[in-house]
Design a protein around this motif. Structure first.
Motif: not given
Length: 217
Positions: A75-100
């Motif tokens: 995503d081009i938005s760093a703000e949206m990625l903040k929410s994305a990273e928090a959601t991925v972590t909350k769902n214990s999916l950091s090992g399967r979902i990579r964001l940039a």
């Protein structure tokens, strides 16, 4: 300021506060997203990239549906990625979902993820927000592996709905820098022909939305 920085700044301005209520409010009018996820059907252990991943809502649902898929989102938005990273972590999916963070029109997937091409690439209501959307489509097909698929869902032209509805919807969307792409089908058809692929394209909900997929040989 570069085009990338300008576009990122604009998106951050829009979503700095909206990101907190984005999923709650958009669920009622971003129709067809679940249809796209159901159609992805990546191969076992396959790789998936979402371009314009926003809050990671689609990536989370894709991970839940396809348990061994490896998922990536830009995503081009760093703000949206903040929410994305928090959601991925909350769902214990950091090992399967990579964001940039990346520009849809000129990202380098190998540099961002160490993966040059993906079995499935998709846009979900993001092309209508990308000024250079046709360039983004070309970049996406380049990131699609041989035998892979590029999927898109976005706003249609509301041709089978009352005129007042379409006019009002487009005026409201313009407030958020969203422009439905009237020639999305033609652009995807040209891209499919150029790459000797097969296009499936349809309208949903009386042309409220349009959905398509290109399968590469």
């Amino acid at each position: 300021m570069s085009d990338l920085a300008a576009n990122a700044s604009m998106m951050d301005g829009i979503y700095r506060h909206q990101r907190h209520i984005y999923d709650l409010t958009r669920r009622y009018y971003l129709l067809g997203r679940n249809d796209l996820i159901a159609a992805l059907d990546p191969p076992a252990g396959g790789s998936v990239l979402e371009i314009g991943c926003g809050t990671a809502r689609n990536l989370i649902l894709t991970a839940e549906r396809y348990h061994d898929a490896q998922l990536h989102g830009i995503d081009i938005s760093a703000e949206m990625l903040k929410s994305a990273e928090a959601t991925v972590t909350k769902n214990s999916l950091s090992g399967r979902i990579r964001l940039a963070q990346g520009d849809a029109t000129r990202f380098d997937a190998a540099e961002l993820f160490g993966v040059a091409q993906f079995d499935r690439v998709f846009f979900s209501y993001s092309l209508s927000m990308i000024p250079g959307w046709e360039a983004a489509l070309r970049q996406a097909i380049a990131a699609t592996a041989p035998g892979g698929q590029l999927h898109v869902v976005d706003f249609g032209q509301q041709t089978a709905l009352p005129g007042w509805f379409g006019t009002g919807l487009k005026a409201w969307l313009a407030r958020f820098h969203v422009t439905p792409r009237a020639n999305l089908g033609e652009a995807m058809a040209a891209l499919a022909a150029e790459h000797h692929g097969e296009l499936r394209f349809a309208t949903l909900y009386r042309d409220y939305a349009r959905i398509g997929a290109i399968t590469l040989p």
